[in-house]
Design an enzyme around this catalytic site. Sequence first.
Site, PDB file in Angstrom:
ATOM      1  N   SER A 135       0.856  -1.177   0.000  1.00  0.00           N
ATOM      2  CA  SER A 135       0.000   0.000   0.000  1.00  0.00           C
ATOM      3  C   SER A 135       0.898   1.235   0.000  1.00  0.00           C
ATOM      4  CB  SER A 135      -0.935  -0.030   1.213  1.00  0.00           C
ATOM      5  OG  SER A 135      -1.760   1.108   1.250  1.00  0.00           O
ATOM      6  N   TYR A 149      -5.024   8.225  -6.164  1.00  0.00           N
ATOM      7  CA  TYR A 149      -4.068   7.259  -5.625  1.00  0.00           C
ATOM      8  C   TYR A 149      -4.416   6.895  -4.184  1.00  0.00           C
ATOM      9  CZ  TYR A 149       0.489   5.193  -4.461  1.00  0.00           C
ATOM     10  OH  TYR A 149       1.500   4.346  -4.061  1.00  0.00           O
ATOM     11  N   LYS A 153      -5.567   3.236  -2.515  1.00  0.00           N
ATOM     12  CA  LYS A 153      -4.821   2.590  -1.438  1.00  0.00           C
ATOM     13  C   LYS A 153      -5.660   2.448  -0.164  1.00  0.00           C
ATOM     14  CE  LYS A 153      -0.925   1.896  -3.628  1.00  0.00           C
ATOM     15  NZ  LYS A 153      -0.507   0.508  -3.976  1.00  0.00           N
TER      16      LYS A 153
END
Length: 280
Positions: A135, A149, A153
């Site tokens: 991650s 993004y 994650k």
Amino acid sequence: MANKKVWFITGAGRGMGVDIAKAALGAGYQVIATGRNPEKVTEAIGEQENLLVVKLDITNLAEAEAAVKIAVEHFGTIDVLVNNAGNFYAGYFEELSPAQIEKQLTTNLIGPMNVTRAVLPIMRKARSGHIISISSTAGLVGVDFCSAYSTSKFALEGWMETLQLDVEPYGINTTIVEPGFFRTDLLEPESRIWPELSIDDYKERTEQTRAAWDSMSGKQGGDPAKLAQALLTIANEKQPPQRWLAGADAIEMAEQKVVTLQKQIEAYRELSSSLAYEDK
């Protein structure tokens, strides 16, 4: 090594995936190193006896199933899965097109799900295994200019936390790895995908952020080779951690998150605790 573990690593053609593959091979393990371009994977790692390079686009479930089948036919099993492959769509939310956000989620969330879905039957049959998903601290703390993004994650981590509950009865462990800033190619120009849209309100901030990232690229404090070696330690724990913070900067960000969350809990504890239904 009498009992060689078999590692299946995605995104092994560049960045952190190369270091992880090399570390696992250096420890004497058997490694399936995957990537969309097998030639680049072989070039990055080098030909080795315990290495099997397999083509894999993680966004394609059929390819994931085929790659796992090839791996099991070659090495007999898969003990450790490292979901490393990913990409990075940088930019403010309004400037990222819906298509870009969908692509970000498809690669960073659905991709690891595809590979894990293909591997789990092997691990359940063996009643053992370890699923490691890479991650980011951006999956724990919202980061400026990283809306897509961070979303991918955060979602990856939510899935991994629940997956642990699903597979624990079958002797399978899961670990979320949250790296801080490591000296990989993530901030290099060819690794970043910029917004398709442009809004004047964000122009100045975008220019400043891009300049800051350009100046940081290649100067990040973390050593990916050391992270790869640390993963070997984590994978050999009898009870590996469900979440592992990689880097002093990652620890600092996590500790600040804990402080902030605790302050928010205390600030509204009375209001939050007053919501019970009162039967009459």
